[in-house]
Design an enzyme around this catalytic site. Structure first.
Site, PDB file in Angstrom:
ATOM      1  N   ASP A 288      -7.100   4.219  14.627  1.00 25.91           N
ATOM      2  CA  ASP A 288      -6.209   4.789  13.385  1.00 25.91           C
ATOM      3  C   ASP A 288      -6.535   6.395  13.428  1.00 25.91           C
ATOM      4  OD1 ASP A 288      -3.366   5.252  12.209  1.00 25.91           O
ATOM      5  OD2 ASP A 288      -5.394   4.504   9.831  1.00 25.91           O
ATOM      6  N   GLU A 322      -0.355  12.797   8.695  1.00 28.30           N
ATOM      7  CA  GLU A 322       0.579  12.043   9.423  1.00 28.30           C
ATOM      8  C   GLU A 322      -0.129  11.139   7.646  1.00 28.30           C
ATOM      9  OE1 GLU A 322       1.344   7.295  10.300  1.00 28.30           O
ATOM     10  OE2 GLU A 322      -0.609   8.618   9.752  1.00 28.30           O
ATOM     11  N   GLU A 323      -1.501  10.268   7.884  1.00 28.40           N
ATOM     12  CA  GLU A 323      -2.118  10.082   6.721  1.00 28.40           C
ATOM     13  C   GLU A 323      -1.808   9.805   5.385  1.00 28.40           C
ATOM     14  OE1 GLU A 323      -3.385   7.585   7.000  1.00 28.40           O
ATOM     15  OE2 GLU A 323      -4.970   7.178   9.391  1.00 28.40           O
ATOM     16  N   ASP A 351       0.999   4.641  17.884  1.00 24.86           N
ATOM     17  CA  ASP A 351      -0.016   4.881  16.367  1.00 24.86           C
ATOM     18  C   ASP A 351      -0.316   3.408  16.668  1.00 24.86           C
ATOM     19  OD1 ASP A 351      -0.980   5.374  14.237  1.00 24.86           O
ATOM     20  OD2 ASP A 351       1.201   5.116  13.134  1.00 24.86           O
ATOM     21  N   HIS A 451      -8.210   1.371   7.628  1.00 28.53           N
ATOM     22  CA  HIS A 451      -8.838   2.946   6.336  1.00 28.53           C
ATOM     23  C   HIS A 451     -10.354   2.543   6.409  1.00 28.53           C
ATOM     24  CE1 HIS A 451      -4.534   4.678   5.455  1.00 28.53           C
ATOM     25  NE2 HIS A 451      -4.523   4.885   7.208  1.00 28.53           N
TER      26      HIS A 451
END
Length: 531
Positions: A288, A322-323, A351, A451
């Site tokens: 990611d 983006e995060e 993505d 994450h």
């Protein structure tokens, strides 16, 4: 079927799928007039053959090396992201693209503490994830009694959900759904709560954003559905005290998208593809989303090496921030004039394309799944069909995923640009049916390192990575020369594997990150979610 066999089958399938178009070519085509479908099929075959996960893996290694040398991450506004952007920029410039940096200011965040403990009546540790742009507690946290907001379709969204005096000086436990996270914590603050804990309404962790520092009123974090239910049950049995420590560094910084486009091609028919390049601060972000970024980069380089002169301008984007809520893509789209937006005929987003316990998800452009948000702008159905036709042609299973607005296609959909792409899953849980279809393990997240620090080179499923790079290559090859599939009607033959799924909706559908209600999106990213 291994990757090599699948690629050979893909090339053969692309040829077979275009045969009806070639056989029906007009006499004019035979006299050397342009034949977009033929040119598209030829380029698609070439790119699918050349592009591979093995070649793209070297970019993943580079992104990992960058993260290792830059505090372990590549977050927007950090040295790790700057180096990642420079790497992409330099390769594309050398390949002959017109390359530019698209800079914008944003609020950088770095979570410094996120702990939750039940201190009474029975002490235990819990887990919580700080919302992006949350207010911080004092160092060491705050301790207060838990107050549970009654559950309904819009839990915690209206002042009437909070009984007078019942939340003063307490920490509100609010179930997700019905409105933005920002609204929930603002309303809780208005009722006197000193902090808010939002529990998920589906399986998996909850990692969300308040959207903007100005929206934050009280420290806010997210917990899993199971933890939320446990806390609520404990509170129903009697008073529960918790200690919450959420602290977040927030400061203004500048970051950059990388935009590259072919020097030639008709600007009025611009074909655009993108992936976000930034990671979270918790880890290197190799799945990611170094995975989508590396796949897109490899196909762009292969297009340059082909020495093909596309009829349409092809534009690639590597988004930043983006995060933190699609900030790079939002800034880019906001900066387009109406004429520039009209020139972009499609946007494809990639993505997380290498999730270790993957599902092969294709964005549901026509809303045939009937889940969550509605269909995309006119042409999105055909983009979905182009991808699914290609996957069918190589006998690869797939299923739809909702346009939740939680990745960088969101801003494009908002202005009516046909959108699509692929995704292989984040913290959502794989079902038994999906395990039977795709392999892998049921009851486990598509990406258990989502994450987290363990989202490194070992967190990539090379099969999924390779398949989705073929999807990118096939799409670039076809749309670089031929946009006719975007207006094809139901049942019409598509160019190569880029046919039509029927007439797309005529009305523009508004999809916004701010309006998401957090339902029906188990396969979607949660990090950008504001609801």
């Amino acid at each position: 079927m291994n990757a090599t066999s699948r690629r050979l089958l893909a090339v053969a399938a692309a040829t077979a799928l275009t045969a009806p178009l070639l056989l029906s070519a007009s006499a004019a085509s035979a006299h050397n007039r342009p034949d977009p479908a033929k040119d598209a099929a030829k380029l698609a075959r070439k790119l699918v053959k050349e592009a591979s996960g093995k070649d793209a893996y070297k970019h993943l290694k580079k992104f990992q090396d960058i993260a290792d040398s830059a505090d372990g991450h590549r977050a927007a506004g950090s040295l790790g992201h700057d180096a990642s952007a420079a790497y992409v920029y330099s390769l594309l410039k050398k390949a002959g693209y017109d390359v530019s940096y698209d800079s914008f200011e944003f609020t950088y965040i770095e979570t410094q503490a996120q702990t939750l403990k039940v201190t009474a009546p029975t002490p235990r540790d819990s887990e919580i994830t700080a919302m992006s742009y949350t207010k911080s507690t004092p160092k060491g946290g705050i301790e207060a009694e838990l107050a549970v907001v009654p559950v309904d379709a819009t839990t915690g969204c209206e002042p009437g959900d909070y009984a007078a005096g019942a939340f003063t000086g307490k920490i509100a436990l609010i179930q997700r759904g019905g409105c933005d996270f920002a609204v929930k914590q603002q309303t809780a603050a208005g009722a006197g709560a000193v902090a808010a804990i939002v529990s998920n309404n589906t399986e998996g962790a909850l990692s969300g954003t308040l959207g903007d520092p100005a929206a934050a009123r009280i420290p806010t974090g997210g917990v899993t559905q199971a933890e939320g239910a446990r806390l609520a049950a404990e509170a129903a049995a009697g008073p529960v005290k918790v200690s919450l420590d959420i602290r977040q560094l927030q400061e203004k910084r500048v970051t950059r998208n990388v935009i590259a486009e072919t020097k030639g091609g008709k600007a009025a028919n611009t074909v655009m593809l993108g992936s976000h390049l930034d990671s979270v601060t918790a880890g290197p972000g190799i799945n990611d989303n170094a995975s989508g970024s590396a796949g897109l980069l490899e196909v762009a380089l292969d297009l340059a090496k082909s020495h093909e002169k596309p009829a349409n301008k092809v534009r690639f984007a590597w988004w930043s921030a983006e995060e933190l809520g699609l900030l790079g893509a939002e800034d880019y789209v906001k900066g387009l004039s109406p004429e520039q937006a009209e020139q972009i005929k499609l946007y494809l987003n990639f993505d997380m394309i290498g999730s270790p316990n993957f599902g092969q998800f294709v964005y549901d452009g026509d809303n045939s799944d009937g889940v969550g948000e509605g269909p995309g702008p006119e042409g999105s159905a055909q983009l979905e069909k182009g991808i699914t036709d290609f996957l069918d042609s190589v006998d690869y299973p797939h299923e739809g995923t909702d346009f939740t607005g939680r990745s960088d296609y969101g801003p494009f959909i908002e202005v009516g640009i046909p959108s699509g792409g692929t995704f292989t899953g984040a913290e959502g849980i794989k079902t038994a049916e999906q395990a039977a279809k795709f392999g892998g393990e049921a009851g486990v997240a598509y990406d258990a390192c989502y994450h987290a620090a363990c989202d490194d080179l070992d967190n990539i499923n090379k099969e999924a990575f390779d398949v989705n790079i073929d999807v990118i290559a096939n799409a670039v090859g076809h749309y670089a020369h031929d946009l006719s599939p975007l207006t094809a009607k139901a049942g019409a033959a598509g160019a190569g594997a880029a046919g039509a799924a029927g007439a797309a909706p005529s009305a523009k559908v508004e999809h916004t990150t701010g309006g998401d209600t957090g339902v029906g999106a188990s396969n979607a990213h949660e990090h950008e979610s504001r609801a």
